[in-house]
Design a protein around this motif. Sequence first.
Motif, PDB file in Angstrom:
ATOM      1  N   HIS A 120      -3.489  -4.530   6.758  1.00 36.83           N
ATOM      2  CA  HIS A 120      -3.366  -4.833   8.179  1.00 36.83           C
ATOM      3  C   HIS A 120      -3.201  -6.339   8.408  1.00 36.83           C
ATOM      4  N   LEU A 121      -2.518  -6.674   9.485  1.00 40.64           N
ATOM      5  CA  LEU A 121      -2.210  -8.078   9.763  1.00 40.64           C
ATOM      6  C   LEU A 121      -3.455  -8.927   9.990  1.00 40.64           C
ATOM      7  N   SER A 167       1.966  -3.805  12.357  1.00 40.71           N
ATOM      8  CA  SER A 167       0.819  -3.589  11.479  1.00 40.71           C
ATOM      9  C   SER A 167       0.579  -2.085  11.374  1.00 40.71           C
ATOM     10  N   PRO A 168       0.321  -1.549  10.173  1.00 39.33           N
ATOM     11  CA  PRO A 168       0.041  -2.263   8.933  1.00 39.33           C
ATOM     12  C   PRO A 168       1.304  -2.693   8.190  1.00 39.33           C
TER      13      PRO A 168
END
Length: 207
Positions: A120-121, A167-168
Amino acid sequence: MPIELRDLVRNPETTPFSRLKYLVRQSDEDVTRFMNELFNLAALAKEEDDWRPVEQFLNRWEEILTDRLELPMAFDTTPWAPFTKPLSQARIAVLTTGGIHTCDQEPFNVDGDWSYREIHLDTPLEDFRVAHTHYDTNGVAEDVDSVFAIHRLQELAKEGIVGEAHSPTFSFMGYIYDVAGLIEVTAPEVAQRLKDERVDGAVIGTT
C-alpha cells in the motif's frame, strides 16, 4: 561432509550481478572443467603474483555463458493499448520487478519466484525490504523509489500532474527462471485487478 558440485556454482549473494551465475545451468562436465581451470590459474597467479589471467578467464566464461542463454519467451507482435485520457485525469499504479516487500511479508525466493507482493502507498519507509540477488541493491537501500516509485508518483498526484496514485501497488522479483507461473497465473491476476479497479496506466520500475 562431501560438497556437491552444484553447491560450488551457486551464485553467492556477494556477487549478485555476475554473469557467472549461469554456470549453474551448465552440464557437470562444463562445471568441472571450469573449476579445474580456475583452480590451476589461481595457483599460478599466486605464484607469479599476476592475476590478469584469472580475470581474463572469468571474462571469457561470462561471454560463453551469456552466449548460451536462451530467451525464455518470444513474441511475434506487441499488443498496443492507447492512452485514452489526459494524464491529469488518469489513475496510475506502480509496479516493480525489484523484489521489494515489507517487513511483515514473506521475502521472495531469490533463486526464482513468480509470485508478487501487494504493497500500500502509505507503507512507512522503514518497513521496506528487498529480496533480490541478481542486481546491485545498494541503491535501493538508499532510495526505494529508484525501482519502486511510490513516493514520486504520490508527489505527481499531489501536484495535479497525475489524476490519482492507485493503491495498492504490486511488487515482483524479476529473476524468474521458469516464467510459466508468471505468464499463466500472477501476471494475468494482477492485470485483471488493475483493470477491475479502473487503472489507466502503470509506472514499472525494472531492474
